[in-house]
Design a protein around this motif. Structure first.
Motif, mmCIF file in Angstrom:
data_model
loop_
_atom_site.group_PDB
_atom_site.id
_atom_site.type_symbol
_atom_site.label_atom_id
_atom_site.label_comp_id
_atom_site.label_asym_id
_atom_site.label_seq_id
_atom_site.Cartn_x
_atom_site.Cartn_y
_atom_site.Cartn_z
ATOM 1 N N ALA A 157 63.981 66.080 30.912
ATOM 2 C CA ALA A 157 64.012 67.190 29.854
ATOM 3 C C ALA A 157 63.861 68.554 31.302
ATOM 4 N N ALA A 158 63.223 68.285 32.086
ATOM 5 C CA ALA A 158 62.862 69.290 33.309
ATOM 6 C C ALA A 158 64.154 69.510 33.880
ATOM 7 N N VAL A 159 64.780 68.548 34.244
ATOM 8 C CA VAL A 159 66.178 68.547 34.769
ATOM 9 C C VAL A 159 67.186 69.006 34.138
ATOM 10 N N LEU A 160 67.077 68.559 33.075
ATOM 11 C CA LEU A 160 68.474 69.200 32.127
ATOM 12 C C LEU A 160 68.200 70.732 31.881
ATOM 13 N N ALA A 161 67.043 71.222 31.927
ATOM 14 C CA ALA A 161 66.764 72.917 31.745
ATOM 15 C C ALA A 161 67.650 73.338 32.763
ATOM 16 N N LEU A 162 67.587 72.809 33.755
ATOM 17 C CA LEU A 162 68.418 73.655 34.975
ATOM 18 C C LEU A 162 69.932 73.543 35.049
ATOM 19 N N ASN A 163 70.619 72.878 34.079
ATOM 20 C CA ASN A 163 71.903 73.105 33.811
ATOM 21 C C ASN A 163 72.747 72.582 35.076
ATOM 22 N N PRO A 164 72.454 71.432 35.636
ATOM 23 C CA PRO A 164 73.025 70.946 36.887
ATOM 24 C C PRO A 164 74.560 70.467 36.975
ATOM 25 N N SER A 165 75.308 70.636 37.979
ATOM 26 C CA SER A 165 76.708 70.320 38.075
ATOM 27 C C SER A 165 76.729 68.600 38.247
ATOM 28 N N LEU A 166 75.823 68.075 39.129
ATOM 29 C CA LEU A 166 75.630 66.733 39.182
ATOM 30 C C LEU A 166 74.392 66.421 38.630
ATOM 31 N N LEU A 167 74.290 65.288 37.892
ATOM 32 C CA LEU A 167 73.127 64.634 37.274
ATOM 33 C C LEU A 167 72.913 63.360 37.960
ATOM 34 N N ILE A 168 71.815 62.984 38.439
ATOM 35 C CA ILE A 168 71.609 61.699 39.144
ATOM 36 C C ILE A 168 70.410 61.217 38.417
ATOM 37 N N LEU A 169 70.446 59.902 37.813
ATOM 38 C CA LEU A 169 69.525 59.310 37.072
ATOM 39 C C LEU A 169 69.219 58.047 37.777
ATOM 40 N N ASP A 170 68.035 57.977 38.329
ATOM 41 C CA ASP A 170 67.595 56.692 39.055
ATOM 42 C C ASP A 170 66.708 55.930 37.951
ATOM 43 N N GLU A 171 67.318 54.783 37.629
ATOM 44 C CA GLU A 171 66.888 53.826 36.703
ATOM 45 C C GLU A 171 66.188 54.480 35.427
ATOM 46 N N PRO A 172 66.936 55.347 34.522
ATOM 47 C CA PRO A 172 66.417 56.170 33.586
ATOM 48 C C PRO A 172 65.789 55.519 32.355
ATOM 49 N N THR A 173 66.197 54.128 32.131
ATOM 50 C CA THR A 173 65.818 53.275 30.919
ATOM 51 C C THR A 173 64.743 52.273 31.435
ATOM 52 N N ALA A 174 64.139 52.403 32.607
ATOM 53 C CA ALA A 174 63.255 51.419 33.114
ATOM 54 C C ALA A 174 62.133 51.231 32.262
#
Length: 535
Positions: A157-174
């Motif tokens: 959520a904290a990253v999405l609030a920045l509206n980035p052009s490239l979103l990198i998710l490192d093991e997001p469902t771990a």
């Protein structure tokens, strides 16, 4: 090319005191709108690549970095401090490493302030991004009270609030339960459509992301690139190579492969044909009669909020128990109550016929081993070898043998904190296995592991179990539950709502209510039974 967002050319990274590069001459590009799945064995350098792409390396690198990386046609080193992070958003493998504030809403506000958002717009934006990840009800809470899965959602959520052009998710469902994992993948899919996000997803469990991705990049154990193309090609032409490298195949592919189905293999369960010979391996249903641990009227409160309510629970010597349920349901609290780690819990708890509070701590934890969800919480020594040998005769043959088994021989003299997350997890499990306790409790022992190391860890736990050790494993992996557990405790809102064999729970529990899903083989068998009934 105008549509190239990020370009990596001959990237190599070598850490200090390492004999070989972690990343070795990687070259690839990411186009605007791409959805890329990055796969590789544990320790192949996937997270290291993340630190390179978001600009943390080489600034924070203890070692050397070669090659070039450009974003929007501009070399990364030309971006001002903080500027790149507004364009390249990263959710790290360990979400706790990226939190700056104490409360949930302040963590979101911190990024918005750095983005110079007007204060009168912040409230609505905080509510929006928390709603996207299902945390709006925890807005005022302190971060340390969140479960591991909820921390993962907050970081996103904290990253999405920045509206980035490239979103990198490192093991997001771990750290997420199956229901939350599906919801996260769907949320990312919708965001991609709405905001034309470019995605780079690093993941071992790839099933949730198959409908989203258009490309797959595979990194080998030595940090080199060995495939860049469509997932269907990788699965149908390089399946043996993937298995050999420890890269998970989709669950449907594994089932089709085991059933000797001809290629091309399906990628979705509804594409499986009827009549496959599918048999689920399970633990034998043994009878257990010697009580090891007993809880009566166990309760735990935090600020008058009842978080655990366990009227009665008996664990028998020799059981292999799985504790499962939604994120935040109380699984970890339950495991900590039964081992004496949860302070201020009320009720009567006995271990080996003696109340927990009457045990001397050093004697109790010679009999009980506990593997924390965050492995860093249990490391005590300055090297991998010393960590495994802690409390044991130093440099024994058994220590060296175990280091080799968990594939950390090259890192035996490293500090545990220098390992990758997957390597830290293997080490944390090994430190408990070497002690041969009467009760071994493991909180998500296989998260972040490739298929080879998962199989190795489960083999070691099974060997410990066969020696008479009682195993209690917290997990969201229903395939592991189905294969290894003799008993399942299903937890909801701090209560045990089901206590039965895996087979019984698959047939009687509405798993979606508890954030879970049927193991694929069981789901297929139930589908086959319905087909035969209507035939």
């Amino acid at each position: 090319m105008k549509d190239i967002l990020l370009e990596v050319n001959q990237l190599s990274v070598t850490f200090e005191e390492e004999s070989r590069p972690t990343l070795n001459e990687l070259s690839f590009s990411i186009k605007k709108g791409d959805s890329i799945l990055l796969l590789g064995p544990s320790g192949s350098g996937k997270s290291t690549l993340t630190y390179c792409l978001n600009g943390l390396y080489p600034k924070e690198l203890d070692g050397e970095m070669g090659g070039t990386i450009s974003f929007s046609g501009k070399p990364l080193h030309q971006y001002a401090s903080g500027q790149l992070n507004l364009e390249v958003g990263t959710v790290f493998q360990d979400p706790e490493t990226q939190f700056c504030m104490l409360t949930v809403e302040d963590e979101i506000a911190f990024g918005l302030e750095n983005k110079k958002m007007a204060p009168d717009r912040m409230d609505a934006e905080i509510e929006r991004v928390l709603s996207l990840v299902g945390l709006e009800h925890r807005r005022k809470d302190t971060i340390h009270t969140l479960s591991g899965g909820q921390k993962q959602k907050l970081a996103l959520a904290a990253v999405l609030a920045l509206n980035p052009s490239l979103l990198i998710l490192d093991e997001p469902t771990a750290n997420l339960d199956p229901s939350a994992s599906k919801e996260l993948a769907e949320t990312i899919r919708q965001l991609k459509e709405q905001q034309n996000l470019t995605l780079l997803i690093i993941e071992h469990n790839i099933d949730y992301w198959l409908p989203i991705i258009n490309r797959t990049i595979l990194i080998d154990r030595d940090g080199t690139l060995f495939f860049d193309g469509e997932m269907t090609e990788a699965i149908n032409h390089y399946d043996d190579e993937l298995v050999q490298r420890g890269i998970w195949l989709p669950e449907v592919t594994r089932l089709a492969k085991d059933a000797k189905l001809a290629k091309p293999w399906p990628l979705a369960a509804d594409q499986l044909p009827n009549g496959l010979n599918v048999h689920a391996e399970r633990q034998s249903a043994n009878q257990f009669d010697k009580v090891l641990l007993q809880i009566e009227h166990g309760r735990f409160k935090n600020k008058d909020k009842l978080l655990l309510d366990i009227p009665s629970l008996t664990i028998y010597q020799g059981e292999f128990i799985a504790i499962t349920g939604k994120n935040g349901s109380g699984k970890t609290l339950l495991s900590q109550m039964m081992t004496g780690l949860l302070k201020h819990a009320s009720g009567k708890i006995e271990f080996m016929g003696k109340q927990l509070k009457r045990w001397k701590q050093e004697e109790l934890y010679q009999q009980i081993g506990y593997v924390f969800q965050n492995p860093e919480h249990q490391f005590l020594s300055d090297s991998v070898r010393e960590e495994i040998a802690f409390g044991q005769p130093a440099s024994t043959a058994k220590t060296e043998e175990l280091i080799e088994e968990i594939q950390l021989s090259e890192h035996a003299d490293k500090h545990p904190f220098q390992l990758s997350q997957g390597q830290k997890r293997r080490l944390s499990v090994a430190t408990m296995l070497v002690q041969e306790p009467q009760l071994l409790v493991l909180d998500e022992p296989t998260f972040g592991q490739d298929s080879r190391t998962t199989a190795m860890l489960m083999q070691q736990m099974t060997a410990q179990h066969q020696r008479g050790c009682t195993i209690v494993m917290i997990t969201h992996d229903m395939e592991l539950v189905n294969r290894y557990a003799s008993r399942v405790l299903l937890v909801k809102e701090g209560k045990i709502v089901f206590d039965d064999t895996p087979e019984a729970i698959w047939k009687t529990a509405n798993l979606t209510e508890y954030g879970l899903s049927l193991p694929l083989k069981e789901a297929y068998q139930q589908r086959e039974q319905k087909v035969s009934l209507h035939a």
